[in-house]
Design an enzyme around this catalytic site. Structure first.
Site, short mmCIF file in Angstrom:
data_model
loop_
_atom_site.label_atom_id
_atom_site.label_comp_id
_atom_site.label_asym_id
_atom_site.label_seq_id
_atom_site.Cartn_x
_atom_site.Cartn_y
_atom_site.Cartn_z
CB SER A 86 18.66 34.26 46.29
OG SER A 86 18.12 33.86 47.52
CG ASN A 87 21.43 33.52 51.39
OD1 ASN A 87 21.91 32.82 50.50
ND2 ASN A 87 21.42 33.16 52.66
CD GLU A 143 23.29 25.74 54.04
OE1 GLU A 143 22.04 25.67 54.23
OE2 GLU A 143 23.92 26.80 54.05
CG HIS A 161 19.85 32.34 42.36
ND1 HIS A 161 18.71 33.10 42.32
CD2 HIS A 161 19.64 31.42 43.33
CE1 HIS A 161 17.86 32.66 43.25
NE2 HIS A 161 18.41 31.64 43.87
CB SER A 216 14.14 26.46 49.50
OG SER A 216 13.97 25.71 48.32
CB CYS A 250 22.24 29.06 56.04
SG CYS A 250 22.54 29.43 54.33
#
Lengths: 483, 483
Positions: free
Chosen positions: A116-117, A222, A144, A199, A259
Site C-alpha cells: 500500500s505504501n 518483506e 492492492h 505486514s 519499511c
C-alpha cells in the site's frame, strides 16, 4: 477461475522462458515506455488513492521506470544467469569427464502481492513484478485494495506491452479480490513462488500456507522492521543537532510509512538530555501528513494508545490525533533496562513513532544488540575510533540485519547492484533474498545443469561461442571468451 | 546439553566468520590431510559398517578429500562471496549517492545430517559439512546411526584440524543420538540452517519442523528421486544393446543405493521387446551386493513385494531374496497408460529396482512428462534429430529436474563448478540449491550490504584495493581491478 489463470500463466511460461533475452528486455523497456506515456493519467489517481503528495508519486513513477530499465539492461547483459561451464574430457582416466553446463532458469508462474505504501514502485509494475518478468516468470498480480484504480491502470499498461511484444497474455494477469483470493493463488499447485511486501501478519500467513502445500514453494515476504539506529558519544558530541535533525527527518518523512523507517534509536545517557531536546525542537511543529488510508491511521493511533499505557515510557512528543487521517509523529523515551525487559518494545509501529532507548554502558548496548530481532537495516552513528572500539558490537549487529549503515538514514533505498533490501527473520521470510536492486531477479530462478547436451540444443548462454558475450565461469575462471 | 552445544557453536561462529579466507582454507586442507593420514584406520571401519566394498570406500575417501580441496580453493579464490560495489557519488543531484558494498556472509551454526549410503562423502566430513565450514558456518553434525564408529573417527580428524588451526572447538561438534536429538537440534533457536541427505520422510519432517520454529530457517534436504530415462526410437535402433547394458549397470551398481539411481525408463513400444530382452540378458546373473544395513534391505524387499501385488506389472526379473541382505535387482514392465493412472509408480524404491514404461506415442510420453514429479536428474537418450523434434518435451522436462543428461547415466555425480545436484520438490526441499559442487557453499550464506562504511572497517573482499584479488561487480561490471 483460478485454474484458468494458472493454466494460462503456465502455458505462457513455457513460451516466455524461451524468448531471447533481447526481446524480453525490449518487453520490459516497453512497459516503462507505456507507463511514462500514461504518467499524467496514472499519477493523479495514485495521489487520490494513496493520500501521498503529487511530488512523491511523480518521483515514485521515476523510480518505477528506472528499476524497469535496470532489469532490462541486466537481462540484455546476461551475467545474472550465472552461466558455468565445466568442459568434458573424453580422455580422462579412469572415467571420461562429462561436459556439464549450468545456468539459472526461471521457476514458473509467480504470485505477487503489492504494497500500500508504494502504489507504483512496490506494486503492480513494481520491483517484484518486474524482477520476476525479467527472470522469465509470468506474474499473477493481486491488486492492492488500497489503490484499486491505480493498479488497474498500471496493469493495462503492462497488458499493452505484452500485446505489442507479441507475448502470450498469460505473461501478466491482474487479479482483484480479498484475502481468500490471495490465499487461493498461493495454494494453487501451478504457483511456483510468491513475493509480498506488507505486514508481518500478512507475510507470515502466506509463508505458512506455501509451506503446507503438497509442493512447498518459496515465499519472499518483506515484512518491515524497526531499523534501529545506534549512536555513540563522540559522534554525538560533535554532530548532535544535525543528527537529531536527520533522525527526525527520516522518521517523519511520508508520515513514517516506510519499511526502513527508523523507529528505534539507542542514545548514550551522557547525551540523552541534549539529544532529546534537539529532537523535541525538531519534531514539535511537524503535524504529519495524511496516512495511506483510514485503517492504517487507526492502527497507528491504537499502537500509540497502547504505548501510552506503559509506565516505562517518558513522552518527548505525544501524537496529536485531532485529524485522525494525519500521521502525527510521536516520540518517547525508555531506559535500556526497561526496553530489554519486554519484547513488545521491538514491535514495528507503521508510522512516525519512535522509541529513544537510553543506555548507560557499552555492556547494556551489547545486551540490546544480542536481543534485537532481525532487521532490514541497522544504522551506526559513531566516529571511526569509537566504531573500532565497538568491533564486537558490529560483529553482532551484522547478524541482525541485511544492510548496515554508517552515515545517513535508512530511508531512501537506492536501486543498484549492491543494494540489499532484506534481512533476517522477522524482517523477511528469506534472508537470502533482496526485494530491491539487481539481486532481486535471482529470487525467481533456480540452477539447471545440462550434461553432454548437443551444441545445437544448448541455450545461448551456454554455447561455446558465447553469443551473448556474457561473463561466464569456465573451469572455475571468470571469462567472456568463447571456448 | 543442546543449549551448551549451540552456545559453543554460536560463540565459535562470531570468531570463525572473521577468520581470514586463507586461514579458513588452510583449515579445510588440514582436514583433508588428517583424513588421508588416517585412511588406513577409517576405511576398514567404514567397510564393516556400510557393507560397501573396500575399493568403493577407498574411492569415496578420495572424493571426500577432493571436494574438501575444491572448497578450500574456492575460499582462497573468493569470488563465491559475490562482492558487489556501487561506489558513492557525493556530487549526484538532487541527492548525494551513498557508497554501497555487498557480499555474502555466513548464516551461523548449521545442523548437518549425513547419509547412510555415503559414509564418507555425504557424511561427517562430507559435502554438507565442508561447504558450511567453507562458508564460515560452524557445523553441528548428527552422526548417522548406520556408521557410528566411522563417524566418530572422521569427527576426531576434524577435531584435530580445528585444534591445530587454533580455532574454537565449537566450529565442529559431533552429536550422537536418535530422532529426538535430531529434532531438538533443528528446533534450537540458535540453529540457522539445516542440511540433510536421506529419505523423503526424514527430510520433509525436518523441513516442517524448521518452518514451525519461531524463526523459520532454511532446510536443504536432498531426498532422492527416481531419475527417469527417456529413450527414443532412432537412438535405440542404433545402440540398443550398449544402452541396455549402460542402464542395467547404472541401476545395479552398489545395489542401486544412490540418489541418482535410474529407477524409471521410458521405452517406445517399437523397441520394447528388444530392449527388454537386452536388459534381461544383462541383469539375469547379477546377484546384487550386500545393502547398507538390514533395515534398508527389508524396506527394499517390502517395496518389491508391494509391486508384485500390482497386476499392471510384467516382471522382467524378479528379485531373489534368498540372502536378504543382498539387494538382488528387480525389473518390471508397465504400459504408459497404467503408469499414468497411479502416482505410486513414481515412488522411489531405494535399491536396484526399475520400472520400464512402454509408451505408444509421443503424446503419451508428453503426458508422462507433465505428470512427472520433481527429480534430481532426467536422462534423454535420443539422436540429435529426434531430440530436436522433441523440443517441446525437453521444455517440459527442464521444469522437472535439476540436471538433464543427454549421454551416459545419472549415477556418478561429478564434483565441479557446474554440477547441479538438487531439483524441484519432492527431490529436494529447495530447488535453488545444490548439495554437490561449488554452488553448495552458497546455501549457507546470505547477502549483507554496508553503506558508507569507513575503509578501515570494510571486510577485505570489499576494500578498494581488492587485496584478495577477487572478481567483483563494480558499478555492474565484472572486474579484478582495484577502485
Amino acid at each position: 477461475m483460478i485454474d484458468q489463470i494458472f493454466n494460462a500463466a503456465t502455458e505462457a511460461f513455457l513460451q516466455y522462458k524461451n524468448v531471447p533475452a533481447n526481446l524480453k528486455a525490449d518487453f520490459l523497456d516497453k512497459i516503462a515506455e507505456i507507463l511514462e506515456a500514461n504518467r499524467s493519467i496514472i499519477v493523479p489517481v495514485a495521489v487520490k488513492e494513496s493520500n501521498l503528495p503529487e511530488g512523491r508519486i511523480n518521483g515514485e513513477m521515476g523510480r518505477t521506470t528506472g528499476q524497469i530499465k535496470l532489469f532490462a539492461n541486466m537481462v540484455r547483459e546476461g551475467s545474472w544467469l550465472e552461466a558455468t561451464i565445466d568442459p568434458g574430457d573424453p580422455h580422462r582416466s579412469p572415467m571420461p569427464k562429462a561436459d556439464i553446463r549450468k545456468m539459472l532458469t526461471p521457476m514458473g508462474p509467480v504470485v505477487v502481492f503489492g504494497a500500500s505504501n508504494f502504489p507504483l514502485a512496490f506494486s503492480t509494475a513494481g520491483g517484484d513484478t518486474i524482477s520476476a518478468l525479467a527472470a522469465g516468470c509470468p506474474v499473477i498480480y493481486k491488486g492492492h485494495p488500497a489503490h484499486p484504480e491505480t493498479s488497474r491502470l498500471v496493469a493495462e499498461c503492462i497488458h499493452k506491452a505484452v500485446i505489442s511484444s507479441n507475448l502470450p497474455e498469460g505473461v501478466f494477469i491482474h487479479v482483484e479480490g480479498g484475502i481468500e483470493i490471495g490465499q487461493a493463488l498461493v495454494q494453487h499447485p501451478l504457483a511456483k513462488a510468491v513475493a509480498f511486501t506488507g505486514s508481518h501478519t500478512g507475510g507470515k500467513a502466506l509463508f505458512d500456507l506455501a509451506n503446507k502445500r503438497e509442493e512447498p514453494i518459496p515465499v519472499y515476504a518483506e515484512m518491515g522492521s524497526v531499523n534501529p539506529v545506534f549512536t555513540f558519544p563522540s559522534k554525538l558530541q560533535n554532530e548532535l543537532v544535525p543528527l537529531a535533525q536527520a533522525y527526525v527527518g527520516s522518521l517523519t518523512m511520508g508520515s513514517g510509512q516506510f519499511c526502513t523507517n527508523p523507529g528505534l534509536i539507542f542514545v548514550p545517557s551522557s547525551h540523552a538530555t541534549a539529544f532529546e531536546a534537539a529532537m523535541a525542537q525538531e519534531i514539535k511543529d511537524i503535524a504529519g501528513s495524511p496516512m495511506l488510508h483510514p485503517g492504517i491511521a487507526k492502527a497507528y493511533y491504537e499502537s500509540i494508545e497502547y504505548y501510552q499505557t506503559r509506565e516505562e515510557l517518558k513522552w518527548i512528543k505525544v501524537a496529536d490525533p485531532k485529524h485522525l487521517i494525519n500521521g502525527s509523529p510521536a516520540l518517547a523515551e525508555i531506559k535500556a533496562a526497561d526496553w530489554l525487559a519486554d519484547d513488545v518494545f521491538q514491535k514495528e509501529v507503521f508510522g512516525a513513532f519512535a522509541l529513544m532507548v537510553v543506555y548507560d554502558s557499552p555492556n547494556e548496548l551489547m545486551q540490546a544488540a544480542k536481543k534485537l530481532h532481525g532487521q532490514l537495516t541497522i544504522t551506526m552513528w559513531g566516529d571511526v575510533p569509537e566504531l573500532k572500539q565497538n568491533a564486537a558490537l558490529i560483529n553482532i549487529l551484522e547478524e541482525k540485519c541485511g544492510r548496515l549503515l554508517f552515515q545517513g538514514v535508512p530511508t531512501g533505498v537506492e536501486v543498484g547492484y549492491a543494494m540489499q533490501h532484506g534481512g533476517p527473520y522477522p524482517s523477511t521470510t528469506d534472508s537470502r533474498s533482496t526485494s530491491v536492486g539487481a539481486g532481486a531477479i535471482k529470487r525467481f530462478a533456480r540452477p539447471i545443469a545440462f550434461q553432454d547436451m548437443h551444441p545445437d540444443l544448448l541455450p545461448d548462454a551456454l554455447k561455446n561461442e558465447n553469443p551473448m558475450k556474457i561473463v561466464r565461469q569456465v573451469n572455475g575462471k571468470y571469462t567472456v571468451e568463447k571456448i
